[in-house]
Design a protein around this motif. Sequence first.
Motif, PDB file in Angstrom:
ATOM      1  N   SER A  46      -3.109   4.408  -9.030  1.00 48.83           N
ATOM      2  CA  SER A  46      -2.212   3.951  -7.980  1.00 48.83           C
ATOM      3  C   SER A  46      -3.029   3.291  -6.883  1.00 48.83           C
ATOM      4  O   SER A  46      -4.018   3.868  -6.407  1.00 48.83           O
ATOM      5  N   GLU A  47      -2.634   2.084  -6.493  1.00 47.47           N
ATOM      6  CA  GLU A  47      -3.307   1.364  -5.419  1.00 47.47           C
ATOM      7  C   GLU A  47      -2.411   1.355  -4.187  1.00 47.47           C
ATOM      8  O   GLU A  47      -1.240   0.984  -4.268  1.00 47.47           O
ATOM      9  N   VAL A  48      -2.964   1.792  -3.066  1.00 50.56           N
ATOM     10  CA  VAL A  48      -2.211   1.874  -1.816  1.00 50.56           C
ATOM     11  C   VAL A  48      -3.122   1.445  -0.673  1.00 50.56           C
ATOM     12  O   VAL A  48      -4.309   1.171  -0.863  1.00 50.56           O
ATOM     13  N   PHE A  49      -2.551   1.424   0.530  1.00 44.83           N
ATOM     14  CA  PHE A  49      -3.355   1.181   1.724  1.00 44.83           C
ATOM     15  C   PHE A  49      -3.377   2.441   2.574  1.00 44.83           C
ATOM     16  O   PHE A  49      -2.360   3.114   2.761  1.00 44.83           O
ATOM     17  N   ARG A  62      -7.779  -0.775   1.491  1.00 46.42           N
ATOM     18  CA  ARG A  62      -7.274  -0.532   0.147  1.00 46.42           C
ATOM     19  C   ARG A  62      -7.895   0.743  -0.440  1.00 46.42           C
ATOM     20  O   ARG A  62      -9.105   0.951  -0.369  1.00 46.42           O
ATOM     21  N   LEU A 111      -2.864  12.100   0.079  1.00 46.91           N
ATOM     22  CA  LEU A 111      -2.646  11.103  -0.970  1.00 46.91           C
ATOM     23  C   LEU A 111      -2.956  11.683  -2.349  1.00 46.91           C
ATOM     24  O   LEU A 111      -2.204  11.473  -3.314  1.00 46.91           O
TER      25      LEU A 111
END
Length: 221
Positions: free
Chosen positions: A5-8, A17, A132
Motif C-alpha cells: 500500500s502506498e500512502v502519504f 511518500r 499505519l
Amino acid sequence: MAYRSEVFVFDGGRPVRAVVRNYTKDDFADILRIQSECFPPPFPSTLWWNEEQLTNHISLFPEGALCVEVDGRLVGSLTGLCVQFDPAHPSHRWEEMTDNGYIRNHNPKGNTLYIVDIAVSPQYRKWGLGKLLLQAMYQVVIELKLERLLGGGRMPGYHLHAPEMTVDDYVQAVMSGDINDPVITFLLRCGRTPVAVVENYLEDEESLNYGFLMEWKNPFN
C-alpha cells in the motif's frame, strides 16, 4: 497474499511518500538496524530479532510480516502470527503465545491474529507510521476472515504510579484520560479496545511484568 500500500505521511506539514509491504530476506539487515535504534544499550542485543526468527516470520506466516518505507528507507516493522484465542481464558505469557518470537506455533486455522512485535525508528515516531502498520494488519485480519487482532501492550508508565495505585487503577486512569501511557494511549488511538490485564506477561521492569491485552475486532464477522 502479498500486501503493498502506498500512502502519504507528514513530516510536519510536508507530505512524504510511504509504502507498507511485506518484508523479505533482503530487509533483514534493515530490520535489525531498526531494532538497534529502538532498543539501544543497556538493552541486550541478544534480545533483538535474529535471522532464524525473521526467516520463520517470512516463511511460516508472510502475511503477518509487514514493514514500512519512507522515501525508500525502511523505518518500521510489525510482526504477527495466527493463534486460537479463548476470550474466557485470556491469561498467558508473551513468550508462550509467540514461541518467544520464533512463531513455530503459528496456527493457520486460528481465530486471532496476534501481534508479536512493533518497532518504528525513534526519529520517525511522530509520523503516524505505527498506526499505519496496525491499520494494514487490520486489513490482513479482514482478508483472512479472522475474528480479531490481539496483542499485549506494555505499560511503561506504570512503575511511576505503582506506589499509589494498583495496576487496574492505573489502566482505568489511562482509559479515562487522566494519565497518558506511551504504549496504551497509542494503542487506543489506533482503535484497540481493552480485554484484560495480565500478570507476568513479559519481563519488564517499567510495567512491573504486567501486560494489557487489547484487541481490534473484525467488523465483518
